[in-house]
Design an enzyme around this catalytic site. Structure first.
Site, PDB file in Angstrom:
ATOM      1  NE  ARG A   1     -13.926 -38.558  45.788  1.00 49.61           N
ATOM      2  CZ  ARG A   1     -13.010 -37.918  45.036  1.00 49.61           C
ATOM      3  NH1 ARG A   1     -11.770 -38.372  44.992  1.00 49.61           N
ATOM      4  NH2 ARG A   1     -13.325 -36.852  44.344  1.00 49.61           N
TER       5      ARG A   1
ATOM      6  CE1 TYR B   1      -5.881 -39.562  37.532  1.00 49.95           C
ATOM      7  CE2 TYR B   1      -7.686 -39.314  39.086  1.00 49.95           C
ATOM      8  CZ  TYR B   1      -6.707 -40.099  38.504  1.00 49.95           C
ATOM      9  OH  TYR B   1      -6.563 -41.408  38.897  1.00 49.95           O
TER      10      TYR B   1
ATOM     11  CE  LYS C   1      -4.483 -40.708  45.214  1.00 54.37           C
ATOM     12  NZ  LYS C   1      -5.658 -41.469  44.769  1.00 54.37           N
TER      13      LYS C   1
ATOM     14  NE  ARG D   1     -10.480 -37.555  49.612  1.00 54.31           N
ATOM     15  CZ  ARG D   1     -10.976 -36.370  49.931  1.00 54.31           C
ATOM     16  NH1 ARG D   1     -11.916 -36.274  50.840  1.00 54.31           N
ATOM     17  NH2 ARG D   1     -10.541 -35.269  49.337  1.00 54.31           N
TER      18      ARG D   1
HETATM   19  P1  NAD Z   1       1.269 -44.862  39.162  1.00 51.72           P
HETATM   20  O1  NAD Z   1       1.592 -43.463  38.804  1.00 51.72           O
HETATM   21  O2  NAD Z   1       2.093 -45.523  40.216  1.00 51.72           O
HETATM   22  O3  NAD Z   1       1.288 -45.779  37.860  1.00 51.72           O
HETATM   23  C1  NAD Z   1       0.912 -45.324  36.588  1.00 51.72           C
HETATM   24  C2  NAD Z   1       2.004 -45.702  35.628  1.00 51.72           C
HETATM   25  O4  NAD Z   1       1.613 -45.294  34.304  1.00 51.72           O
HETATM   26  C3  NAD Z   1       3.334 -45.006  35.918  1.00 51.72           C
HETATM   27  O5  NAD Z   1       4.355 -45.944  36.186  1.00 51.72           O
HETATM   28  C4  NAD Z   1       3.618 -44.203  34.668  1.00 51.72           C
HETATM   29  O6  NAD Z   1       4.992 -44.161  34.315  1.00 51.72           O
HETATM   30  C5  NAD Z   1       2.792 -44.942  33.616  1.00 51.72           C
HETATM   31  N1  NAD Z   1       2.520 -44.102  32.470  1.00 51.72           N
HETATM   32  C6  NAD Z   1       2.152 -42.795  32.458  1.00 51.72           C
HETATM   33  N2  NAD Z   1       2.088 -42.340  31.206  1.00 51.72           N
HETATM   34  C7  NAD Z   1       2.416 -43.375  30.401  1.00 51.72           C
HETATM   35  C8  NAD Z   1       2.554 -43.509  28.997  1.00 51.72           C
HETATM   36  N3  NAD Z   1       2.346 -42.472  28.173  1.00 51.72           N
HETATM   37  N4  NAD Z   1       2.916 -44.715  28.504  1.00 51.72           N
HETATM   38  C9  NAD Z   1       3.160 -45.763  29.328  1.00 51.72           C
HETATM   39  N5  NAD Z   1       3.062 -45.690  30.670  1.00 51.72           N
HETATM   40  C10 NAD Z   1       2.683 -44.504  31.204  1.00 51.72           C
HETATM   41  O7  NAD Z   1      -0.276 -44.865  39.577  1.00 51.72           O
HETATM   42  P2  NAD Z   1      -1.160 -46.027  40.207  1.00 51.72           P
HETATM   43  O8  NAD Z   1      -1.538 -45.575  41.556  1.00 51.72           O
HETATM   44  O9  NAD Z   1      -0.510 -47.340  40.041  1.00 51.72           O
HETATM   45  O10 NAD Z   1      -2.446 -45.938  39.275  1.00 51.72           O
HETATM   46  C11 NAD Z   1      -2.770 -46.907  38.293  1.00 51.72           C
HETATM   47  C12 NAD Z   1      -4.111 -46.549  37.671  1.00 51.72           C
HETATM   48  O11 NAD Z   1      -5.116 -46.512  38.672  1.00 51.72           O
HETATM   49  C13 NAD Z   1      -4.125 -45.171  36.998  1.00 51.72           C
HETATM   50  O12 NAD Z   1      -4.940 -45.221  35.856  1.00 51.72           O
HETATM   51  C14 NAD Z   1      -4.776 -44.295  38.031  1.00 51.72           C
HETATM   52  O13 NAD Z   1      -5.390 -43.168  37.461  1.00 51.72           O
HETATM   53  C15 NAD Z   1      -5.787 -45.261  38.643  1.00 51.72           C
HETATM   54  N6  NAD Z   1      -6.212 -44.866  39.994  1.00 51.72           N
HETATM   55  C16 NAD Z   1      -5.328 -44.954  41.031  1.00 51.72           C
HETATM   56  C17 NAD Z   1      -5.743 -44.576  42.305  1.00 51.72           C
HETATM   57  C18 NAD Z   1      -4.806 -44.645  43.490  1.00 51.72           C
HETATM   58  O14 NAD Z   1      -5.233 -44.310  44.609  1.00 51.72           O
HETATM   59  N7  NAD Z   1      -3.558 -45.067  43.336  1.00 51.72           N
HETATM   60  C19 NAD Z   1      -7.049 -44.107  42.507  1.00 51.72           C
HETATM   61  C20 NAD Z   1      -7.902 -44.024  41.421  1.00 51.72           C
HETATM   62  C21 NAD Z   1      -7.483 -44.432  40.167  1.00 51.72           C
END
Ligand code: NAD
Length: 332
Positions: A287, A150, A193, A223
Site C-alpha cells: 500500500r 474499520y 502500529k 507501506r
Molecule cells: P488515536 O486512537 O490516538 O486517537 C483517537 C482518539 O479518539 C482517542 O484518544 C480516543 O479516545 C478518541 N475516541 C474514541 N472514541 C471516542 C468517542 N466515542 N468520543 C470521543 N472520543 C473518542 O488515533 P489517531 O492515530 O490519533 O487517529 C486519529 C484519526 O485519524 C482517527 O479517525 C483515525 O481513524 C485516523 N487515521 C489514523 C491513522 C494513523 O496511522 N494513526 C491512519 C489513518 C486514519
C-alpha cells in the site's frame, strides 16, 4: 480564524493531540479539545485550552462539543494497528455514531467547516495484493472492497460527509490518512502500529540483551509512513482548501517491513535476529499513496524523510520505555 473557536475531537489521542499542540503554537486563541478518555489519560495535556471529556457516540454530547465553533476537526475514532482492527471490527464500525452525530451537530449549529479523518483502509483490497502494487489513486476506493470493519466505516462516513455537503450545504473536507507515526502516539498495549511497535521491540531487545525480535508477516509487506508533523500540516491545508472529494494524505516513500526494521536497527545501533510470525495480522501486501492529486491542488505533499521522523520517534519511545521500567521497579 485565530480568534474563532476551533474544535478538535479525538484530542486525547495521537493526531488530535498533535493538532491541538500545533494550533496553540500558531496562536489560535480558542481551542476546544474533546475526547472520551479521562483527561489524565490524554497523550498530551494543555491546560490553556478548553478540555472536555465526552463520549461523542452520543448526539447530545456532540452538540455540547460543537457549540459556538467555527470549525471542527473530527479525529475521534476507535482505532489501532492491524492487530487491533482485525480483532475489533464491530467496535471500529461503531465509530459511525461519532461522525453521524458530529455531522448533525455541525449542521444544526451552523459550523462553517468540518474536517473528517478517513483512512487508506478504504481502498479496494484487490488493488493491494502484491508487495509492489501500484500506489493508490483516489479512484481506487471503488468498486468498494475496503478493509473489513474499520475501512468500511471510514468509507461510509466519507460518503456521509459528501452528502451532507451536497444535500445540506455543510462545508465538509475529507482526507485519507496513510500510516502516521511519531512521538506522542500509541506505542504499547495492543493499538500501536508497526513503526511504534517495532521501535518498542528493538528497544526491549537492546535493553534486555536478548537480541531477537518478532516481526509480523514475512517482512515483505510494503507501506509508506507519514511523520506526524506532515499530517498536522496536511489536515489544516486540506480543511482550508476547496478540495471537495476525499484526498490522499500520506507519504510516498515506500518501504518493506524489513527495511523499516533495518532503519530502526541503524538508529538503535544494533543488529537483531528476526523471527517472522506468519500467523499474526499483517494487512494487505502493498500500500502506497499516489500523491498526484494533492500536489496538483496544494503544490505540497508530505515529505519528511522516514529516517528523520523515525529517529525522533525512537528517541521518544526510548524515553517512555525507560521511564516505565523505572516506575515498575519503584513499585516493586
Ligand atoms: P488515536 O486512537 O490516538 O486517537 C483517537 C482518539 O479518539 C482517542 O484518544 C480516543 O479516545 C478518541 N475516541 C474514541 N472514541 C471516542 C468517542 N466515542 N468520543 C470521543 N472520543 C473518542 O488515533 P489517531 O492515530 O490519533 O487517529 C486519529 C484519526 O485519524 C482517527 O479517525 C483515525 O481513524 C485516523 N487515521 C489514523 C491513522 C494513523 O496511522 N494513526 C491512519 C489513518 C486514519
Amino acid at each position: 480564524m485565530k480568534n474563532e473557536l476551533v474544535v478538535v475531537t479525538g484530542a486525547g489521542g495521537f493526531i488530535g493531540g498533535s493538532l491541538v499542540a500545533d494550533l496553540r503554537r500558531q496562536g489560535f486563541q480558542k481551542i476546544r479539545a474533546v475526547d472520551i478518555k479521562p483527561f489524565e489519560e490524554w497523550y498530551q495535556h494543555f491546560d490553556d485550552v478548553e478540555n472536555l471529556s465526552l463520549d461523542l457516540n452520543l448526539k447530545a454530547n456532540c452538540e455540547t462539543a460543537a457549540q459556538g465553533a467555527c470549525q471542527i476537526f473530527n479525529l475521534a475514532a476507535n482505532m489501532g494497528g492491524m492487530g487491533f482492527i482485525e480483532r475489533n471490527k464491530a467496535l471500529c464500525m461503531l465509530s459511525v455514531l461519532i461522525n453521524t452525530h458530529m455531522l448533525q451537530a455541525a449542521l444544526k449549529l451552523g459550523i462553517q467547516r468540518y474536517f473528517y479523518s478517513s483512512s487508506a483502509c478504504v481502498y479496494n483490497g484487490q488493488k493491494q495484493t502484491h508487495f509492489d502494487s501500484p500506489a493508490l489513486k483516489e479512484e481506487d476506493a471503488y468498486p468498494a472492497l475496503s478493509e473489513d470493519g474499520y475501512g468500511w466505516e471510514k468509507l461510509f462516513s466519507e460518503r456521509m460527509c459528501r452528502h451532507f455537503r451536497e444535500d445540506y450545504g455543510l462545508c465538509t473536507r475529507v482526507a485519507r490518512f496513510h500510516n502516521v507515526y511519531g512521538p506522542h502516539g500509541t506505542w504499547d498495549g495492543g493499538r500501536e502500529k508497526a513503526p511504534a511497535a517495532l521501535c518498542r521491540k528493538v528497544i526491549a531487545a537492546k535493553l534486555s540483551g536478548q537480541h531477537e525480535i518478532e516481526v509480523w508477516g514475512t517482512g515483505e509487506q510494503a507501506r509508506s509512513y507519514m511523520y506526524v508533523d506532515d499530517v498536522v500540516k496536511g489536515i489544516q491545508l486540506i480543511a482550508a482548501s476547496s478540495i471537495l472529494e476525499p484526498i490522499n494524505l500520506g507519504s510516498a516513500e515506500l518501504v518493506s517491513v524489513d527495511q523499516l526494521v533495518d532503519l530502526i536497527e541503524e538508529i538503535a545501533g544494533i543488529k537483531l535476529t528476526r523471527r517472522y510470525n506468519l500467523t499474526a495480522p499483517r494487512g494487505v501486501n502493498g500500500r502506497n499513496s499516489d500523491n498526484t492529486r494533492i500536489k496538483q491542488y496544494l503544490d505540497w505533499e508530505p515529505g519528511i524523510p522516514l529516517r528523520v521522523g523515525l529517529a525522533k520517534t525512537y528517541a521518544w519511545i526510548y524515553e517512555q520505555y525507560v521511564a516505565r521500567e523505572k516506575r515498575l521497579q519503584a513499585a516493586h
